[in-house]
Design an enzyme around this catalytic site. Sequence first.
Site, PDB file in Angstrom:
ATOM      1  CG  ASP A  18      -2.007  -0.995   1.203  1.00 18.14           C
ATOM      2  OD1 ASP A  18      -2.188  -1.626   0.142  1.00 18.14           O
ATOM      3  OD2 ASP A  18      -2.698  -1.173   2.224  1.00 18.14           O
ATOM      4  N   GLY A  44      -3.094  -5.464   1.051  1.00 15.64           N
ATOM      5  CA  GLY A  44      -3.796  -6.519   0.309  1.00 15.64           C
ATOM      6  C   GLY A  44      -4.838  -7.113   1.242  1.00 15.64           C
ATOM      7  CB  ALA A 249      -6.856  -2.406   7.128  1.00 21.36           C
ATOM      8  CB  ALA A 250     -12.015  -0.457   9.429  1.00 23.28           C
ATOM      9  N   GLY A 251     -12.377  -3.070   7.698  1.00 25.25           N
ATOM     10  CA  GLY A 251     -13.152  -4.254   7.305  1.00 25.25           C
ATOM     11  C   GLY A 251     -12.331  -5.530   7.429  1.00 25.25           C
ATOM     12  CG  ASP A 252      -8.946  -6.037   5.107  1.00 24.83           C
ATOM     13  OD1 ASP A 252      -9.860  -6.613   4.484  1.00 24.83           O
ATOM     14  OD2 ASP A 252      -8.158  -5.238   4.567  1.00 24.83           O
TER      15      ASP A 252
END
Length: 303
Positions: A18, A44, A249-252
């Site tokens: 990133d 990723g 990346a909160a969802g990750d």
Amino acid sequence: MHTQMTPSIAVLGSISMDLVVEADRLPRPGETIAGKSFGRYPGGKGANQAVAAARLGGSVSFFGKVGEDSFGHELLESLLLSSVDYSDVEKQTDLPTGTASIVVIEGGENAIVYVPGANALVDRPYVDRVMPRLLRARVLLLQLETPLETVLHVLEQLEPGRPVVVLDPAPAMDISALPLHRIDILTPNSGELQELTREHNVERAARQLLATGVKHIVCKDGANGAYVFSNKGNQHCRAFPVEVVDTTAAGDAFNGGLAVSLASGKSLLESIAVANAAGALATMRTGAQPSLPTMAEVETLLG
């Protein structure tokens, strides 16, 4: 090479570098604006979810591809530092490691341009090589930054019932060709849920997907928490109010928390509470993997 272990959580997906710029706003077409900072972070969706789960205490193996280049080396080093088993990651000489160029603006919102690189070669032959290890996992995390036909091939090969399959349909695309009955938990955010169904009402959209055979829809809705839909009914799981810095990346983090809790035998609703806390904590720091919390931090937030 990292020693192989029997994963309780397997993650098949993307691994990318990133390249993050902070700016006051997004530039308009043809415009150059001054940014405030630049950072380079391992990312990723697949690798983020693997690191998220490992940092929360899960036994995690990651499956994917990198290029034979400096970004690839850095990304594998990052997995190693987070105790993720990457012994089945393959290096490609014909494509570079994937990259994501991210502009983060005031309030934590972001815009992303993703170049798959070696992630595009996570293909059927690769899946066939690693399938015996995927089958040994308790929970399998999938996303859509690797080819859709690869995800289809994985789902077709799985035995009924194990592993528990969690699919994060991001980036959103038509998933109707997938054997949706083999997805135990689909975790779109509200925008992705709309895009998957062309339906603006969250509940009607979820019902539409449940009718295709998906067992549970967990809709991630940021500050509103998460909504759970199944054929047994609906539930709302509250969010944790935090000071948002960067939503990358909160969802990750959410999916990593969900996987760790499910793998440890917790119920879906208990697991979503952990997932919501992990997702909230990830918004408080910049960058994808650097923002991912530990289980100690999650437990503190859960109280």
